[in-house]
Enzyme design. Sequence first.
Site, PDB file in Angstrom:
ATOM      1  CG  ASP A  36      -2.108   0.891   1.095  1.00  0.00           C
ATOM      2  OD1 ASP A  36      -2.403   1.315  -0.045  1.00  0.00           O
ATOM      3  OD2 ASP A  36      -2.753   1.189   2.118  1.00  0.00           O
ATOM      4  CG  HIS A  53      -0.094   2.499  -9.308  1.00  0.00           C
ATOM      5  ND1 HIS A  53      -0.314   2.015  -8.037  1.00  0.00           N
ATOM      6  CD2 HIS A  53      -1.185   3.252  -9.609  1.00  0.00           C
ATOM      7  CE1 HIS A  53      -1.488   2.449  -7.596  1.00  0.00           C
ATOM      8  NE2 HIS A  53      -2.026   3.213  -8.533  1.00  0.00           N
ATOM      9  CB  SER A  81      -8.531  -5.358  -3.441  1.00  0.00           C
ATOM     10  OG  SER A  81      -9.099  -4.088  -3.667  1.00  0.00           O
ATOM     11  CD  GLU A  83     -13.218  -5.081  -1.783  1.00  0.00           C
ATOM     12  OE1 GLU A  83     -12.034  -5.466  -1.917  1.00  0.00           O
ATOM     13  OE2 GLU A  83     -14.156  -5.848  -1.464  1.00  0.00           O
ATOM     14  CG  ASN A  84      -7.635  -2.033  -5.464  1.00  0.00           C
ATOM     15  OD1 ASN A  84      -6.690  -2.786  -5.230  1.00  0.00           O
ATOM     16  ND2 ASN A  84      -7.965  -1.052  -4.626  1.00  0.00           N
ATOM     17  CD1 TRP A  85     -12.341  -5.917  -9.663  1.00  0.00           C
ATOM     18  CD2 TRP A  85     -11.608  -4.950 -11.542  1.00  0.00           C
ATOM     19  NE1 TRP A  85     -11.578  -6.847 -10.353  1.00  0.00           N
ATOM     20  CE2 TRP A  85     -11.126  -6.289 -11.508  1.00  0.00           C
ATOM     21  CE3 TRP A  85     -11.269  -4.152 -12.640  1.00  0.00           C
ATOM     22  CZ2 TRP A  85     -10.327  -6.834 -12.521  1.00  0.00           C
ATOM     23  CZ3 TRP A  85     -10.466  -4.703 -13.644  1.00  0.00           C
ATOM     24  CH2 TRP A  85     -10.011  -6.020 -13.575  1.00  0.00           C
ATOM     25  NE  ARG A 210      -7.979   0.632   5.156  1.00  0.00           N
ATOM     26  CZ  ARG A 210      -7.554   1.839   5.481  1.00  0.00           C
ATOM     27  NH1 ARG A 210      -7.529   2.229   6.729  1.00  0.00           N
ATOM     28  NH2 ARG A 210      -7.130   2.664   4.535  1.00  0.00           N
ATOM     29  CB  SER A 212      -7.916  -3.667   2.550  1.00  0.00           C
ATOM     30  OG  SER A 212      -7.696  -2.474   3.260  1.00  0.00           O
TER      31      SER A 212
HETATM   32  C1  IPE Z   1      -5.475  -2.801  -0.386  1.00  0.00           C
HETATM   33  O1  IPE Z   1      -5.121  -1.472  -0.532  1.00  0.00           O
HETATM   34  C2  IPE Z   1      -5.393  -3.507  -1.706  1.00  0.00           C
HETATM   35  C3  IPE Z   1      -4.048  -3.694  -2.256  1.00  0.00           C
HETATM   36  C4  IPE Z   1      -2.928  -3.373  -1.670  1.00  0.00           C
HETATM   37  C5  IPE Z   1      -4.001  -4.312  -3.547  1.00  0.00           C
HETATM   38  P1  IPE Z   1      -6.230  -0.331  -0.742  1.00  0.00           P
HETATM   39  O2  IPE Z   1      -5.476   0.938  -0.813  1.00  0.00           O
HETATM   40  O3  IPE Z   1      -7.099  -0.689  -1.882  1.00  0.00           O
HETATM   41  O4  IPE Z   1      -7.059  -0.470   0.594  1.00  0.00           O
HETATM   42  P2  IPE Z   1      -7.949   0.610   1.363  1.00  0.00           P
HETATM   43  O5  IPE Z   1      -8.913   1.163   0.374  1.00  0.00           O
HETATM   44  O6  IPE Z   1      -7.016   1.659   1.885  1.00  0.00           O
HETATM   45  O7  IPE Z   1      -8.586  -0.155   2.468  1.00  0.00           O
HETATM   46  C1  IPE Z   2      -1.412   0.285  -3.462  1.00  0.00           C
HETATM   47  O1  IPE Z   2      -1.270   1.646  -3.489  1.00  0.00           O
HETATM   48  C2  IPE Z   2      -1.636  -0.303  -4.841  1.00  0.00           C
HETATM   49  C3  IPE Z   2      -2.999  -0.752  -5.095  1.00  0.00           C
HETATM   50  C4  IPE Z   2      -3.971  -0.768  -4.232  1.00  0.00           C
HETATM   51  C5  IPE Z   2      -3.299  -1.221  -6.438  1.00  0.00           C
HETATM   52  P1  IPE Z   2      -2.526   2.633  -3.468  1.00  0.00           P
HETATM   53  O2  IPE Z   2      -2.879   2.946  -4.886  1.00  0.00           O
HETATM   54  O3  IPE Z   2      -3.605   2.112  -2.636  1.00  0.00           O
HETATM   55  O4  IPE Z   2      -1.862   3.917  -2.806  1.00  0.00           O
HETATM   56  P2  IPE Z   2      -2.502   4.874  -1.719  1.00  0.00           P
HETATM   57  O5  IPE Z   2      -3.010   4.023  -0.599  1.00  0.00           O
HETATM   58  O6  IPE Z   2      -3.590   5.623  -2.408  1.00  0.00           O
HETATM   59  O7  IPE Z   2      -1.363   5.748  -1.288  1.00  0.00           O
HETATM   60 MG    MG Z   3      -4.100   2.307  -0.666  1.00  0.00          MG
END
Ligand code: IPE
Ligand code: IPE
Ligand code: MG
Length: 256
Positions: A36, A53, A81, A83-85, A210, A212
């Site tokens: 993260d 990224h 994840s 949820e990332n969709w 957390r 997630s």
């Molecule tokens: C969790 O990170 C998913 C991945 C690292 C792939 P997110 O950034 O999506 O989680 P939340 O939204 O902070 O809980």
């Molecule tokens: C983790 O970094 C990568 C993925 C969840 C795909 P984030 O994109 O969640 O980065 P932050 O949490 O917004 O800094």
């Molecule tokens: Mg994140």
Amino acid sequence: MNSHAASLSPAATESALRTAGLDPARLPRHVGIIMDGNGRWATGRGWERVRGHRLGAEAVRTVTTIAAQLGIVRLTLYAFSSENWSRPQREIDVLMHLLRDFLRNEEATLHANHIRLEAIGQLDRLPTPVLKELNRVRSATADHTRMVLSLAISYGGRDELVDACRRIASRAKAGELDPTAIDASTVQDHLYAPAGGDLDLVIRTAGELRLSNFMPWQSVYAEYVASPALWPDFGEADFVTCLREYQRRERRFGGL
Ligand code: IPE
Ligand code: IPE
Ligand code: MG
């Protein structure tokens, strides 16, 4: 013996562990990392999130290589994840491109370190070119036995359990399975990677506390370590710090 084989010998592993100040007898078998902080890494510099990224992919290579050298048996990386969709389509597109590039570019590293690639998640949701590349590298590395690198992509822990329930229910309906005989091992056998087993250590970067939706079934007794480093900055020293923290914990599993 070539240099790769030499660096992968048990003696080399033992010496890498000792150099890092780690006890070879107390190494976690299965480590999961919630990678993260890519977005924050970039926006903190006034850059677009996607730059974070891009750099994050480099950190994946570093940590994967070190994990193999230290003798970790399985490394599961949470890359995307369920949820990332829900993120903006442009960011999803970049992440999918980076994933495909990663698979193309890192195949050599996987071979050099004898790492088998696996993936967990609802992979049928991935764009076809990503899925094709993933399947190609999975079969190209299928015979490696040093470490498994499992990518959690389009992965959600609840989805995994729901998918397992569906498959168990249809097998019960077909008469292949007695519902009264369903136990924890039945559920385990219907997960995305049944042989993956429990997580010993879950690391989350960027200081968040957390899960997630990351592997709830497999992490019930995992030790949890949060690292303040944003994922693109997370390197060998940070990984070793997390492993040392793990080795300080007393794991009791409910016993005395
Ligand atoms: C969790 O990170 C998913 C991945 C690292 C792939 P997110 O950034 O999506 O989680 P939340 O939204 O902070 O809980
Ligand atoms: C983790 O970094 C990568 C993925 C969840 C795909 P984030 O994109 O969640 O980065 P932050 O949490 O917004 O800094
Ligand atoms: Mg994140």
